[in-house]
Design a protein around this motif. Structure first.
Motif, PDB file in Angstrom:
ATOM      1  N   PHE A   5      -2.953 -10.884   8.963  1.00  0.00           N
ATOM      2  CA  PHE A   5      -4.372 -11.025   9.268  1.00  0.00           C
ATOM      3  C   PHE A   5      -5.234 -10.269   8.255  1.00  0.00           C
ATOM      4  O   PHE A   5      -6.440 -10.481   8.186  1.00  0.00           O
ATOM      5  CB  PHE A   5      -4.664 -10.500  10.678  1.00  0.00           C
ATOM      6  CG  PHE A   5      -4.022 -11.317  11.761  1.00  0.00           C
ATOM      7  CD1 PHE A   5      -4.563 -12.532  12.140  1.00  0.00           C
ATOM      8  CD2 PHE A   5      -2.871 -10.873  12.389  1.00  0.00           C
ATOM      9  CE1 PHE A   5      -3.972 -13.292  13.143  1.00  0.00           C
ATOM     10  CE2 PHE A   5      -2.270 -11.630  13.395  1.00  0.00           C
ATOM     11  CZ  PHE A   5      -2.827 -12.842  13.767  1.00  0.00           C
ATOM     12  N   GLY A   6      -4.631  -9.406   7.495  1.00  0.00           N
ATOM     13  CA  GLY A   6      -5.345  -8.609   6.503  1.00  0.00           C
ATOM     14  C   GLY A   6      -4.636  -7.291   6.314  1.00  0.00           C
ATOM     15  O   GLY A   6      -4.344  -6.593   7.284  1.00  0.00           O
ATOM     16  N   HIS A   7      -4.336  -6.952   5.062  1.00  0.00           N
ATOM     17  CA  HIS A   7      -3.579  -5.740   4.797  1.00  0.00           C
ATOM     18  C   HIS A   7      -4.478  -4.556   4.482  1.00  0.00           C
ATOM     19  O   HIS A   7      -4.314  -3.465   5.035  1.00  0.00           O
ATOM     20  CB  HIS A   7      -2.594  -5.977   3.646  1.00  0.00           C
ATOM     21  CG  HIS A   7      -1.688  -4.825   3.392  1.00  0.00           C
ATOM     22  ND1 HIS A   7      -2.019  -3.768   2.577  1.00  0.00           N
ATOM     23  CD2 HIS A   7      -0.454  -4.548   3.874  1.00  0.00           C
ATOM     24  CE1 HIS A   7      -1.023  -2.898   2.548  1.00  0.00           C
ATOM     25  NE2 HIS A   7      -0.062  -3.341   3.317  1.00  0.00           N
ATOM     26  N   GLY A   8      -5.472  -4.754   3.619  1.00  0.00           N
ATOM     27  CA  GLY A   8      -6.381  -3.673   3.262  1.00  0.00           C
ATOM     28  C   GLY A   8      -5.734  -2.623   2.383  1.00  0.00           C
ATOM     29  O   GLY A   8      -4.570  -2.733   1.986  1.00  0.00           O
ATOM     30  N   GLN A   9      -6.503  -1.563   2.095  1.00  0.00           N
ATOM     31  CA  GLN A   9      -6.015  -0.468   1.268  1.00  0.00           C
ATOM     32  C   GLN A   9      -5.718   0.791   2.070  1.00  0.00           C
ATOM     33  O   GLN A   9      -5.027   1.684   1.594  1.00  0.00           O
ATOM     34  CB  GLN A   9      -7.066  -0.149   0.188  1.00  0.00           C
ATOM     35  CG  GLN A   9      -7.284  -1.269  -0.809  1.00  0.00           C
ATOM     36  CD  GLN A   9      -6.015  -1.605  -1.587  1.00  0.00           C
ATOM     37  OE1 GLN A   9      -5.328  -0.723  -2.103  1.00  0.00           O
ATOM     38  NE2 GLN A   9      -5.683  -2.888  -1.659  1.00  0.00           N
ATOM     39  N   ASN A  10      -6.260   0.868   3.278  1.00  0.00           N
ATOM     40  CA  ASN A  10      -6.102   2.085   4.078  1.00  0.00           C
ATOM     41  C   ASN A  10      -5.469   1.802   5.439  1.00  0.00           C
ATOM     42  O   ASN A  10      -4.268   1.891   5.593  1.00  0.00           O
ATOM     43  CB  ASN A  10      -7.467   2.773   4.238  1.00  0.00           C
ATOM     44  CG  ASN A  10      -8.027   3.247   2.910  1.00  0.00           C
ATOM     45  OD1 ASN A  10      -7.447   4.110   2.274  1.00  0.00           O
ATOM     46  ND2 ASN A  10      -9.145   2.677   2.478  1.00  0.00           N
TER      47      ASN A  10
ATOM     48  N   CYS B 128       0.860  -1.182   0.000  1.00  0.00           N
ATOM     49  CA  CYS B 128       0.000   0.000   0.000  1.00  0.00           C
ATOM     50  C   CYS B 128       0.898   1.234   0.000  1.00  0.00           C
ATOM     51  O   CYS B 128       2.123   1.120   0.158  1.00  0.00           O
ATOM     52  CB  CYS B 128      -0.919  -0.014   1.220  1.00  0.00           C
ATOM     53  SG  CYS B 128      -0.059   0.274   2.783  1.00  0.00           S
ATOM     54  N   PRO B 129       0.327   2.427  -0.176  1.00  0.00           N
ATOM     55  CA  PRO B 129       1.164   3.641  -0.199  1.00  0.00           C
ATOM     56  C   PRO B 129       1.962   3.867   1.084  1.00  0.00           C
ATOM     57  O   PRO B 129       2.977   4.570   1.069  1.00  0.00           O
ATOM     58  CB  PRO B 129       0.137   4.765  -0.409  1.00  0.00           C
ATOM     59  CG  PRO B 129      -1.012   4.107  -1.104  1.00  0.00           C
ATOM     60  CD  PRO B 129      -1.079   2.728  -0.525  1.00  0.00           C
ATOM     61  N   GLN B 130       1.509   3.303   2.222  1.00  0.00           N
ATOM     62  CA  GLN B 130       2.208   3.502   3.501  1.00  0.00           C
ATOM     63  C   GLN B 130       3.318   2.481   3.745  1.00  0.00           C
ATOM     64  O   GLN B 130       4.058   2.582   4.718  1.00  0.00           O
ATOM     65  CB  GLN B 130       1.210   3.436   4.665  1.00  0.00           C
ATOM     66  CG  GLN B 130       0.308   4.656   4.791  1.00  0.00           C
ATOM     67  CD  GLN B 130      -0.812   4.640   3.781  1.00  0.00           C
ATOM     68  OE1 GLN B 130      -1.389   3.589   3.515  1.00  0.00           O
ATOM     69  NE2 GLN B 130      -1.132   5.785   3.201  1.00  0.00           N
ATOM     70  N   CYS B 131       3.422   1.467   2.899  1.00  0.00           N
ATOM     71  CA  CYS B 131       4.414   0.413   3.104  1.00  0.00           C
ATOM     72  C   CYS B 131       5.835   0.966   2.983  1.00  0.00           C
ATOM     73  O   CYS B 131       6.125   1.807   2.121  1.00  0.00           O
ATOM     74  CB  CYS B 131       4.242  -0.704   2.080  1.00  0.00           C
ATOM     75  SG  CYS B 131       2.996  -1.951   2.486  1.00  0.00           S
ATOM     76  N   ASN B 132       6.734   0.470   3.818  1.00  0.00           N
ATOM     77  CA  ASN B 132       8.157   0.610   3.579  1.00  0.00           C
ATOM     78  C   ASN B 132       8.584  -0.554   2.684  1.00  0.00           C
ATOM     79  O   ASN B 132       7.842  -1.531   2.520  1.00  0.00           O
ATOM     80  CB  ASN B 132       8.930   0.601   4.893  1.00  0.00           C
ATOM     81  CG  ASN B 132       8.681   1.854   5.711  1.00  0.00           C
ATOM     82  OD1 ASN B 132       8.851   2.963   5.229  1.00  0.00           O
ATOM     83  ND2 ASN B 132       8.248   1.688   6.954  1.00  0.00           N
ATOM     84  N   TYR B 133       9.772  -0.492   2.147  1.00  0.00           N
ATOM     85  CA  TYR B 133      10.175  -1.550   1.211  1.00  0.00           C
ATOM     86  C   TYR B 133      11.687  -1.741   1.228  1.00  0.00           C
ATOM     87  O   TYR B 133      12.448  -0.852   1.616  1.00  0.00           O
ATOM     88  CB  TYR B 133       9.712  -1.229  -0.213  1.00  0.00           C
ATOM     89  CG  TYR B 133      10.249   0.071  -0.755  1.00  0.00           C
ATOM     90  CD1 TYR B 133      11.494   0.129  -1.403  1.00  0.00           C
ATOM     91  CD2 TYR B 133       9.533   1.261  -0.612  1.00  0.00           C
ATOM     92  CE1 TYR B 133      11.994   1.321  -1.877  1.00  0.00           C
ATOM     93  CE2 TYR B 133      10.034   2.465  -1.076  1.00  0.00           C
ATOM     94  CZ  TYR B 133      11.264   2.487  -1.720  1.00  0.00           C
ATOM     95  OH  TYR B 133      11.772   3.676  -2.182  1.00  0.00           O
TER      96      TYR B 133
ATOM     97  N   HIS C  25       5.418  13.199   2.398  1.00  0.00           N
ATOM     98  CA  HIS C  25       6.827  12.812   2.334  1.00  0.00           C
ATOM     99  C   HIS C  25       7.026  11.711   1.289  1.00  0.00           C
ATOM    100  O   HIS C  25       6.274  10.738   1.245  1.00  0.00           O
ATOM    101  CB  HIS C  25       7.320  12.305   3.696  1.00  0.00           C
ATOM    102  CG  HIS C  25       7.409  13.369   4.743  1.00  0.00           C
ATOM    103  ND1 HIS C  25       6.303  13.903   5.352  1.00  0.00           N
ATOM    104  CD2 HIS C  25       8.483  14.011   5.290  1.00  0.00           C
ATOM    105  CE1 HIS C  25       6.668  14.825   6.235  1.00  0.00           C
ATOM    106  NE2 HIS C  25       7.986  14.910   6.223  1.00  0.00           N
ATOM    107  N   GLU C  26       8.018  11.871   0.444  1.00  0.00           N
ATOM    108  CA  GLU C  26       8.352  10.833  -0.527  1.00  0.00           C
ATOM    109  C   GLU C  26       9.227   9.753   0.104  1.00  0.00           C
ATOM    110  O   GLU C  26       9.134   8.581  -0.228  1.00  0.00           O
ATOM    111  CB  GLU C  26       9.083  11.462  -1.729  1.00  0.00           C
ATOM    112  CG  GLU C  26       8.189  12.318  -2.604  1.00  0.00           C
ATOM    113  CD  GLU C  26       7.047  11.516  -3.227  1.00  0.00           C
ATOM    114  OE1 GLU C  26       7.291  10.377  -3.645  1.00  0.00           O
ATOM    115  OE2 GLU C  26       5.916  12.039  -3.282  1.00  0.00           O
ATOM    116  N   LYS C  27      10.088  10.176   1.035  1.00  0.00           N
ATOM    117  CA  LYS C  27      11.034   9.255   1.666  1.00  0.00           C
ATOM    118  C   LYS C  27      10.310   8.298   2.595  1.00  0.00           C
ATOM    119  O   LYS C  27       9.398   8.691   3.325  1.00  0.00           O
ATOM    120  CB  LYS C  27      12.071  10.064   2.450  1.00  0.00           C
ATOM    121  CG  LYS C  27      13.226   9.250   3.001  1.00  0.00           C
ATOM    122  CD  LYS C  27      14.219  10.170   3.715  1.00  0.00           C
ATOM    123  CE  LYS C  27      15.375   9.370   4.300  1.00  0.00           C
ATOM    124  NZ  LYS C  27      16.324  10.248   5.034  1.00  0.00           N
TER     125      LYS C  27
END
Length: 444
Positions: free
Chosen positions: A363-368, A143-148, A189-191
């Motif tokens: 348990f569930g990632h979701g979109q938000n 999702c957009p909040q994930c780190n990678y 923040h992009e970072k």
């Protein structure tokens, strides 16, 4: 007259949670089918974490079809049991912060009832250990909040993490956890985010006055640098952080100079651990610069080396920095406080990951917000179990008799699958009155 020991009944804890859920956001349009309330979805998800039974809701649907009643309703006030997909859909739009007040209510209760006094250490202070941990990881779901993390083979791992503040004490086996601080990409923040930035946010949100006692923060070497130490002091905290030579060149150069000048104090104490004599060698020094430059924070430094007196082998060695004044009279306590940081790993994150809470399970990632919301409910279940272990006699006795966590929760799952109970107090009283004596009798 001796103060009456604090106690709480299990339904009271459930009501503490349920009463905090009345105004949760609901993004469904008025014309939609609203058979299930958002708060029912919260309680349904929480029931799975509290019972540590992934199949709890399935079993209760089956019980209701056969008996016309079920434990989901009687124990957790869930009048209609939503499906797993319905739970995820209802909870995904709800920010996890909307239930953080429950953590705060529980803390206030523990404080008002004097339970926190058991945890006080040093100069009647609370020790709060900070540590980061991951609770979701996938090479596909993100999702957009994930780190990678990008790997050399061209693949990417997406993950979520958080900082888990917990109260620890050298004198208590339990730890008391607070709401998490999420390690996630911040709006605008992009970072991607990191543990260091999350700890700074936590410090800015949490002034020491909210706890009712002075607070000493505990952390590993990641925290023992100028920005976090400076911010901790600004927010009114004391600190004891691990301080490694490899990451603090300036401090250890000063320490070497002070040692040549005879300004590093060394104390040795012997202690029998039940099998052998141990030598505890303490060293400490005052007013060392944390980094190069005139603006450096000055800290006090200490070290402990534990040696087997017979073999002269080193069993343990570690170093810390602190703003506490170190003396011959308190060096042992400061070191014990610093060493109790391990409890956030052994009694906190390790229990959450490997002993029933399955913290790293998806348990569930979701979109938000779903991933964060479910993580918060899991931590809340851990907190409720801790509170019961501290102040509920029936719960304490059962945990004592059933010995292991695995045995305890296996039996909970089995009983709730087949038998109906009017509330959680009735359930745990049944275990203590009927089930444990029968089980122990069968095993003899």
């Amino acid at each position: 007259m001796a103060q009456k020991a604090a106690t709480i009944e299990i339904p009271e804890l459930m009501q503490c949670l349920r009463s905090s859920l009345h105004n949760l956001p609901d993004e469904r349009k008025p014309g939609n089918n609203t058979k299930y309330e958002v708060e029912d979805a919260v309680m349904a998800a929480f029931s799975v974490f509290f019972t540590q039974s992934p199949s709890f809701l399935d079993h209760q649907r089956l019980m209701r079809s056969k008996k016309g009643k079920d434990n989901a309703e009687s124990l957790f006030s869930i009048p209609k049991i939503p499906s797993d997909n319905q739970i995820r859909n209802l909870l995904d739009p709800v920010p996890a912060t909307t239930i953080f007040m429950v953590f705060q209510k529980v803390y206030q209760w523990l404080n008002e009832k004097g339970v926190l006094k058991k945890f006080l250490y040093l100069d009647k202070e609370i020790l709060i250990a900070l540590d980061g941990t991951e609770y979701f990881s996938s090479k596909k779901i993100n999702c957009p909040q994930c780190n990678y993390r990008n790997h050399r083979n061209g693949t990417t791992t997406y993950f979520h993490g958080c900082v888990t503040p917990v109260i620890v004490s050298p004198n208590q086996k339990q730890v008391i956890n607070f709401e998490p601080e999420f390690i996630k990409k911040q709006d605008g923040h992009e970072k991607q985010d990191c543990e260091n930035a999350a700890v700074k946010r936590w410090l800015n949100k949490n002034h020491k006055n909210k706890y009712g006692y002075p607070v000493t923060l505990l952390g590993d070497d990641l925290y023992s640098h100028q920005p976090i130490c400076e911010l901790a002091l600004k927010q009114g905290y004391n600190f004891i952080f691990v301080c490694l030579e490899t990451s603090h060149k300036t401090l250890y150069e000063w320490l070497e100079f002070l040692e040549r000048s005879g300004e590093v104090t060394t104390i040795e104490k012997k202690q029998w651990d039940g099998r052998k004599n141990l030598i505890y060698r303490y060293r400490y020094a005052d007013k060392l610069p944390l980094r190069d430059g005139d603006s450096s924070v000055e800290v006090n430094w200490c070290e402990v080396t534990v040696i087997n007196e017979k073999t002269q082998k080193t069993i343990y060695q570690n170093n810390w920095i602190t703003n506490h004044k170190i003396t011959e009279n308190n060096i042992e306590k400061i070191v014990k406080a610093g060493r109790s940081r391990w409890k956030i790993e052994n009694e906190g994150n390790n229990v959450l990951k490997n002993h029933g809470y399955n913290l790293e399970h998806n348990f569930g990632h979701g979109q938000n917000h779903l991933c964060e919301f479910l993580l918060s409910l899991n931590l809340l279940a851990f907190l409720f179990h801790t509170v019961l272990d501290l102040v509920n006699y029936t719960y304490q006795k059962i945990r004592e008799l059933l010995v292991t966590r695995t045995c305890f929760f296996n039996d909970i799952r089995t009983l709730l699958k087949f038998l109906w109970f009017k509330d959680l107090s009735d359930f745990f009283s049944f275990i203590l009155r009927e089930y444990v004596p029968f089980k122990k009798g069968n095993s003899s």
